[in-house]
Design an enzyme around this catalytic site. Structure first.
Site, PDB file in Angstrom:
ATOM      1  N   VAL A  15       0.845  -1.205   0.000  1.00  0.00           N
ATOM      2  CA  VAL A  15       0.000   0.000   0.000  1.00  0.00           C
ATOM      3  C   VAL A  15       0.877   1.250   0.000  1.00  0.00           C
ATOM      4  O   VAL A  15       0.596   2.212  -0.710  1.00  0.00           O
ATOM      5  CB  VAL A  15      -0.961   0.001   1.224  1.00  0.00           C
ATOM      6  N   ARG A 101     -10.229   1.682  13.769  1.00  0.00           N
ATOM      7  CA  ARG A 101     -11.470   1.907  13.010  1.00  0.00           C
ATOM      8  C   ARG A 101     -12.738   1.920  13.855  1.00  0.00           C
ATOM      9  O   ARG A 101     -13.659   2.681  13.577  1.00  0.00           O
ATOM     10  CB  ARG A 101     -11.617   0.817  11.938  1.00  0.00           C
ATOM     11  N   CYS A 130     -10.527  -2.670   2.996  1.00  0.00           N
ATOM     12  CA  CYS A 130     -10.675  -2.593   1.533  1.00  0.00           C
ATOM     13  C   CYS A 130     -12.016  -3.138   1.046  1.00  0.00           C
ATOM     14  O   CYS A 130     -12.677  -2.532   0.198  1.00  0.00           O
ATOM     15  CB  CYS A 130      -9.527  -3.340   0.861  1.00  0.00           C
ATOM     16  N   GLN A 157     -11.283 -12.241  -2.676  1.00  0.00           N
ATOM     17  CA  GLN A 157     -10.285 -11.202  -2.432  1.00  0.00           C
ATOM     18  C   GLN A 157      -8.891 -11.573  -2.965  1.00  0.00           C
ATOM     19  O   GLN A 157      -8.412 -12.692  -2.790  1.00  0.00           O
ATOM     20  CB  GLN A 157     -10.220 -10.901  -0.927  1.00  0.00           C
ATOM     21  N   GLY A 161      -4.039  -7.941  -1.085  1.00  0.00           N
ATOM     22  CA  GLY A 161      -4.607  -7.493   0.186  1.00  0.00           C
ATOM     23  C   GLY A 161      -3.834  -8.029   1.381  1.00  0.00           C
ATOM     24  O   GLY A 161      -3.975  -7.515   2.489  1.00  0.00           O
ATOM     25  N   ARG A 230     -10.145 -15.722   0.151  1.00  0.00           N
ATOM     26  CA  ARG A 230      -8.950 -15.340  -0.614  1.00  0.00           C
ATOM     27  C   ARG A 230      -8.901 -16.204  -1.869  1.00  0.00           C
ATOM     28  O   ARG A 230      -9.023 -17.433  -1.783  1.00  0.00           O
ATOM     29  CB  ARG A 230      -7.701 -15.587   0.235  1.00  0.00           C
ATOM     30  N   HIS A 237     -10.378  -6.803  -5.678  1.00  0.00           N
ATOM     31  CA  HIS A 237     -11.335  -7.630  -4.927  1.00  0.00           C
ATOM     32  C   HIS A 237     -12.687  -7.646  -5.658  1.00  0.00           C
ATOM     33  O   HIS A 237     -13.152  -6.594  -6.131  1.00  0.00           O
ATOM     34  CB  HIS A 237     -11.583  -7.028  -3.535  1.00  0.00           C
TER      35      HIS A 237
HETATM   36  P1  A2P Z   1       9.648  -2.879   6.032  1.00  0.00           P
HETATM   37  O1  A2P Z   1       9.802  -2.809   4.535  1.00  0.00           O
HETATM   38  O2  A2P Z   1      10.825  -2.290   6.742  1.00  0.00           O
HETATM   39  O3  A2P Z   1       9.241  -4.236   6.537  1.00  0.00           O
HETATM   40  P2  A2P Z   1       3.355  -4.926   3.450  1.00  0.00           P
HETATM   41  O4  A2P Z   1       2.059  -5.044   4.190  1.00  0.00           O
HETATM   42  O5  A2P Z   1       3.177  -4.755   1.986  1.00  0.00           O
HETATM   43  O6  A2P Z   1       4.289  -6.025   3.788  1.00  0.00           O
HETATM   44  O7  A2P Z   1       4.038  -3.559   3.996  1.00  0.00           O
HETATM   45  C1  A2P Z   1       4.218  -3.274   5.331  1.00  0.00           C
HETATM   46  C2  A2P Z   1       4.935  -1.933   5.479  1.00  0.00           C
HETATM   47  O8  A2P Z   1       4.946  -1.588   6.871  1.00  0.00           O
HETATM   48  C3  A2P Z   1       6.390  -1.968   5.045  1.00  0.00           C
HETATM   49  O9  A2P Z   1       6.758  -0.713   4.535  1.00  0.00           O
HETATM   50  C4  A2P Z   1       7.094  -2.258   6.362  1.00  0.00           C
HETATM   51  O10 A2P Z   1       8.452  -1.852   6.402  1.00  0.00           O
HETATM   52  C5  A2P Z   1       6.286  -1.379   7.276  1.00  0.00           C
HETATM   53  N1  A2P Z   1       6.455  -1.765   8.683  1.00  0.00           N
HETATM   54  C6  A2P Z   1       6.244  -2.969   9.243  1.00  0.00           C
HETATM   55  N2  A2P Z   1       6.524  -2.934  10.572  1.00  0.00           N
HETATM   56  C7  A2P Z   1       6.911  -1.668  10.847  1.00  0.00           C
HETATM   57  C8  A2P Z   1       7.318  -0.979  12.028  1.00  0.00           C
HETATM   58  N3  A2P Z   1       7.396  -1.591  13.215  1.00  0.00           N
HETATM   59  N4  A2P Z   1       7.674   0.330  11.928  1.00  0.00           N
HETATM   60  C9  A2P Z   1       7.598   0.963  10.734  1.00  0.00           C
HETATM   61  N5  A2P Z   1       7.211   0.374   9.581  1.00  0.00           N
HETATM   62  C10 A2P Z   1       6.870  -0.919   9.639  1.00  0.00           C
END
Ligand code: A2P
Length: 334
Positions: A15, A101, A130, A157, A161, A230, A237
Site C-alpha cells: 500500500v 477503526r 478494503c 479477495q 490485500g 482469498r 477484490h
Molecule cells: P519494512 O519494509 O521495513 O518491513 P506490506 O504489508 O506490503 O508487507 O508492507 C508493510 C509496510 O509496513 C512496510 O513498509 C514495512 O516496512 C512497514 N512496517 C512494518 N513494521 C513496521 C514498524 N514496526 N515500523 C515501521 N514500519 C513498519
C-alpha cells in the site's frame, strides 16, 4: 496558499508504494515528504516526485519536525503505538490499519459517503477495510433511497490485500513452491479464511465488514453477514452482495441511482458479456458494479457484483482522498 508536510509510514510496502503513486497523480500542496519503514528497509532509496528519497526508520522522534499529515500503512501494531505519538505532536494520522477503526472517537471515512466525519477527528482518521470501502460506495446511495434491511456479503479477495508476502505466495505458488504467508497453497485454490478466526466462527475480516459497514452507514444494528474468501487473483477484490430493502424498487431506477453515484461505474450488459472484472478494475480508482438483478426469493431484494482495486480505492486512493478533503477543510478555515 499554505503548504503542508506529509509523512508516509510503511512506504516500502504494497500500500505504501501505491500511496506514492497516487500522490504523484494528485496535486496536493505538500512542501516536504518524509518516508518511513521499519529498520529492515531503512536506507532504501525510492524514486518519488522526480526525486530520490531515502526511507528512514520509524522512531518515537520521527514526528518532531512539523509533520501535518501522516498516511500510515504499516500494520496494526505500528499504528497502535505510533499514531497517538504522531497525533500528540499535532499531526493528523490517516490510518489504513484496523487498529483504530471501531474506536468511537475515530472517524471512519469514505469521502464519497461521509466526508463531514473528517471534521470530528482528534488526530486520527481511519481508512476502512478494503472490502468495506467498495461495498459502501455502492450501498450508501441505495440505502438512502430504498432503506437497506439486510446485507449478505461473499467476497473473492486478491492476494495483494495480504501485502507483499501474500503477492509472493501466489507468484511462487504458480511455480510450485509452498506458501509462506497463507496457511495453505493459494495457487489453484480458494481459502475461506482471511485474518484470524474469532470465537463466533467468523474471521476478523468478516466482522470488519459487518461492523465497519454499520459504522459508515450510521446504522449500528443493521443485519449483515459475510463470508470472505482469498482467491488466486493478484489484484482487485470482487464481491457478491445480496441486499434486501424495506421499500419496493424499480430495477431500471435502481440502476440509474448507481449510474449517478459518485465513484461508481455501472458495467452491466450481459448480452455482450459485460460485467466488472478484477483484471480491468486493477489500476483504477472507481468501484465497478454489474450483474444487477432482482433477488426473486424475497419481496424486495437485489444481487450485485462489485469490483474495485483493493490497493487503490480499497486503501491508498481512499486515504489520499481523505487527505485532500482534510486540506480543503483547513484551507476553508484559514
Ligand atoms: P519494512 O519494509 O521495513 O518491513 P506490506 O504489508 O506490503 O508487507 O508492507 C508493510 C509496510 O509496513 C512496510 O513498509 C514495512 O516496512 C512497514 N512496517 C512494518 N513494521 C513496521 C514498524 N514496526 N515500523 C515501521 N514500519 C513498519
Amino acid at each position: 496558499m499554505r503548504k503542508y508536510n506529509m509523512a508516509i509510514v510503511g512506504a516500502t510496502g504494497m500500500v505504501g508504494r501505491t500511496f506514492l503513486k497516487v500522490l504523484e497523480e494528485v496535486n496536493l500542496p505538500i512542501e516536504n515528504y518524509y518516508l518511513f519503514s521499519s529498520s529492515r528497509s531503512a536506507g532504501t532509496k525510492l524514486q518519488f516526485m522526480g526525486k530520490e528519497y531515502t526511507v528512514e526508520e520509524l522512531t518515537e522522534n520521527s514526528f518532531d519536525r512539523g509533520i501535518d499529515i501522516a498516511l500510515f500503512s504499516a500494520g496494526g501494531e505500528t499504528s497502535l503505538k505510533f499514531a497517538p505519538i504522531a497525533a500528540k505532536k499535532g499531526c493528523v494520522v490517516i490510518d489504513n490499519s484496523s487498529a483504530w477503526r471501531m474506536d468511537p472517537e475515530v472517524p471512519l471515512v469514505v469521502p464519497e459517503i461521509n466526508p463531514e466525519e473528517i471534521r470530528k477527528h482528534k488526530g486520527i482518521i481511519a481508512n476502512p477495510n478494503c472490502s468495506t470501502i467498495q461495498a459502501v460506495v455502492v450501498l450508501k446511495p441505495l440505502h438512502d433511497k430504498y432503506v437497506i434491511k439486510r446485507i449478505v456479503y461473499s467476497t473473492y479477495q486478491a492476494v495483494s490485500g495480504a501485502g507483499m508476502a501474500g503477492y509472493k505466495d501466489l507468484e511462487n505458488g504458480l511455480k510450485g513452491e509452498p506458501p509462506k504467508k497463507f496457511p495453505h497453497p493459494i495457487a489453484g485454490n480458494c481459502l475461506p479464511h482471511i485474518d484470524a478466526f474469532l470465537p463466533n466462527g467468523y474471521t476478523k475480516e468478516e466482522m470488519k465488514m459487518v461492523n465497519e459497514t454499520r459504522k459508515i452507514l450510521g446504522e449500528p444494528s443493521l443485519r449483515i453477514t459475510a463470508t470472505t474468501v482469498r482467491v488466486p487473483v493478484f489484484n482487485g477484490h470482487s464481491e457478491s452482495i445480496n441486499v434486501e430493502f424495506e421499500k419496493p424498487f424499480d430495477l431500471d431506477e435502481l440502476r440509474k441511482v448507481l449510474e449517478n453515484a459518485p465513484g461508481v461505474i455501472v458495467q452491466d450488459d450481459v448480452q455482450n458479456n459485460v460485467y466488472p472484472m478484477a483484471i480491468y478494475a486493477s489500476g483504477r480508482d472507481e468501484t465497478f458494479v454489474g450483474r444487477i438483478r432482482r433477488d426473486e426469493s424475497v419481496e424486495s431484494g437485489v444481487n450485485l457484483w462489485v469490483v474495485a482495486d483493493n490497493i487503490r480505492k480499497g486503501a491508498a486512493t481512499n486515504a489520499v482522498q481523505i487527505a485532500q478533503k482534510l486540506i480543503e477543510m483547513w484551507n476553508e478555515e484559514q
